[in-house]
Design an enzyme around this catalytic site. Sequence first.
Site, PDB file in Angstrom:
ATOM      1  N   LEU A 156      13.846  11.677   7.819  1.00  0.00           N
ATOM      2  CA  LEU A 156      13.030  11.064   6.778  1.00  0.00           C
ATOM      3  C   LEU A 156      12.117   9.991   7.348  1.00  0.00           C
ATOM      4  O   LEU A 156      10.961   9.882   6.973  1.00  0.00           O
ATOM      5  CB  LEU A 156      13.940  10.449   5.707  1.00  0.00           C
TER       6      LEU A 156
ATOM      7  N   ASP B  48      20.016  17.711   6.963  1.00  0.00           N
ATOM      8  CA  ASP B  48      19.457  16.555   7.666  1.00  0.00           C
ATOM      9  C   ASP B  48      18.987  16.936   9.073  1.00  0.00           C
ATOM     10  O   ASP B  48      18.138  16.290   9.656  1.00  0.00           O
ATOM     11  CB  ASP B  48      20.510  15.449   7.757  1.00  0.00           C
TER      12      ASP B  48
END
Lengths: 431, 547
Positions: B423, B287
């Site tokens: 994202l 991430d």
Amino acid sequence: MSQVATTLPTPSKAGACSAPEVLRERGQREVFCGLTGIIWLHRKIQDAFFLIVGSRTCAHLMQSAAGVMIFAEPRFGTAIIEERDLAGMADANDELDKVVSRLLARRPDIKLLFLVGSCPSEVIKLDLSRAAQRLSKQFMPDVRVLNYSGSGIETTFTQGEDMCLAALVPELPAETSDAEPSLMLVGALADVVEDQFLRSFKALGLDRISVLPPRRSTDLPAVGPNTRFLLCQPFLGETARLLEERGAQRLAAPFPLGVEGTTAWLKAAADAWQVSEQRFREVTAPAQQRARIATARYRDQLAGQRIFFFPDSQLEIPIARFLARELDMQLIEVGTPYLHRQHMSEELALLPEGVQLSEGQHVDRQIDRCRAAQPDLTVCGLGLANPLEQEGLTTKWSIELVFTPIQGFEQAGDLAELFARPLVRRTKLEV
Amino acid sequence: MQLTVWTYEGPPHVGAMRVATAMREVHYVLHAPQGDTYADLLFTMIERRDRRPPVTYTTFQARDLGSDTAELFKTAAAEAVERFQPQALMVGASCTAELIQDDPGGLAKALGLSLPVVPLELPSYSKKENWGAAETFYQMVRTLAGPNAPAPGVTRPERPADARPSCNLLGPTALGFRHRDDVLEVTKLLQSIGVEVQVVAPLNATPADLARLGDADFNVVLYPEIAQTAAGWLKRTFRQPHTTVVPIGIGATRDFLAEVAELAGVDPGPALAGAPSRLPWWSRSIDSTYLTGKRVFVFGDGCHVVAAARIAREELGFEVVGLGTYSREMAREVRTAAEGYGLEALITDDYLEVEEQIEALQPELVLGTQMERHIAKRLGVGCAVISAPVHVQDFPARYAPQMGWEGANVIFDTWVHPLMMGLEEHLLGMFREDFEFNDEAGGSHLGHGSKRSGPEAPVESREAAPGPETAIPQTSTAEAMASQTTTPETTTPVAPFWTAEAESELGKIPFFVRGKARRNTERFANQRSISAITVETLYDAKAHFGK
């Protein structure tokens, strides 16, 4: 134009009650210096810049007290005196000229520059009035340069505004003795309050009205023997004196706080302009009624509560009068940094019998008295509030009274609410 | 004279107040005019202290000058001692009293008080807050620990074999950036390798505590800005060595533990084993890929910027594009650190210079002080605060150290938070014309009709205005403020013309990088004497500068 009384009505004699006892104290003062007034003045006069000639302490005070990290470029700054200025290596005046030139080059929107004296500049006897004259010559007509002192050795908090406005008085255009009578409102008010007052006076038939300070420095009001003025704030002793020297006449009145104060304040002008009782009632009654309803909402919470004022802004006495007479609060001690007996005489006459006033401060002794009295509400500055809360006292920050619109009918309820809130909060919290 | 509207540090007597307020059983009599009491609110409001700072101000006035200011000082000092009964008295002058040269030290001595008196000479017109704190702490330590100093030439006795190694923690003060929590975290860290903390000073120390500083085996210098001078004296006088690494970040905490273990003669192994902090894994988790090479600008006090730059590069994979400090006393350390990143350090206390450099460097994240937070906000760049000067937000209710293992966790969260999550950033890139992503729309969580204020017209929200929210005068509307924001434009020789098509394509780039894209494209066009910027030019410039 309504007829104006040629002689002013004599101020109503201080009522039946005896002059209150005043405890005068000297010692540590827990109040700001006059520089702090710049925080509201620089927003009020929109084309003015305030240049403090002082130390790092002054700059630090301004950013701490104003809570300012630069959110925009504020219209104030500090020229910090450095060692080389003191040691004579650099002529302080040359240095100041350089700073001012740089500043004005960067801020072409500035039309009025105040050089503001501080404790260090006063102690080293830096002559800012000569500097202002010199710089004015250089920059007129684009920029007018004036000076005043906001130093802590000479001024307390709101007195800074007094000094600033006093510096403007000699600059006001002169009005001849055959000019139509005019009314000047003196003292910085929130724009919204100022507009309300202007509307009220217009409705009463007064059409020549001006304000000091104006929102733009190019709109300085004229003054002359036919100027009557009303003080909007209780801390303008020097400004009033200088206006009187220029022939203007002060209309004695209580200050426009609460229903009673606002009514009497408007009435002082109405009487001078010989506005009829009926017209006065017609104009003021609806707002008075609204204000009564708005303040009544807080009477249950405030009536009978005992309140103690530490000195801060000189607004203490008018506010205490409002709280005592319109909300039935009990005054334990009303502290003020300075008591201007003449400007305050209408207020003093309205205070309840036997109230303890104090002037000046010895903060440790005053805290002793406050602890002994255990008031329900203590009005004090930011340095004292949390420590007193920790001791179990409920406090109200006095500075909020300066930075909130509280004058006039429409704000009377807001003013009461400021005092009710800390008490309400206490009852709500269960932690 | 120096023109300023904002200063990174207060005057040196405020540094002395930070020491006095941190301690217990001391009192500071400050020769000062009315108004200097504003400094109390730094402690009672910003730090929410529930006691008044132990400071008595003489509050002299113009009429006292030349007559009896000295007498005023003596009265105030005598009254303060009687009222507050301190174990030690600090005396000094603020900037104005320094000019009238009353000599508070001499006057206090003349009172013949039966307690240690520490005279403080803090030159206000050449020195600043941190220097004042360091000098004050040093004078306090010297006065109070001095009488227990071993005779010259006497060697320090060996620690008995059965005694646990011990140290003092030096440097935490009142109004310090996370000092309260750093002390707890470092104490835990030291306990984890079997080292006992004897005295923490000045925070919560009494004069009696300072008198026994020499008993510990060594000193931990938590904040060199404040503790270095005193630690140097303790080293010379008591032969106490001290640490040199500030344990902020994983690498620095490991180095710190190694240094402490060496000084204490213990094994740091057990403390380093396991996974004492989440930062390494959080940073390695996929991430965090989007953090790679983010350009960061670092500015603050000396010890925090040196640590921050190292974390940024080694522990988060950022690129450090600028590094600077307002701590002139730490200039050498910061310059050395900057050289390690191939940079020249910015040593200044003029925020306009800092702003100029941030604008020129166009970083994606600013790690700075409250001032840089405002600069970054104006430029539409993310920012995390890493250093004093402090703000009420820097005193969170929760435990939030900067030092040690937990400090690294806190830092990961606070620095990464202002950056767009991975994202979401991709989605923004793909669907930039989505009605909720367009520049005019506010966050969708704010409901319909919420408007974002674009970077062209930054409006300071009330929530972000720092300090006690007291002083926003009635006339100060956000509008009035915004209207007079003068952002100095970086002047380009001839501004190339943008075709309508190119302008519209530029509009599709997310707002927070649009300024950079615009400037890069114009620079590209200028360099090639292109007068009209087309969509082609825009993408040529993008290819040229990369990213």
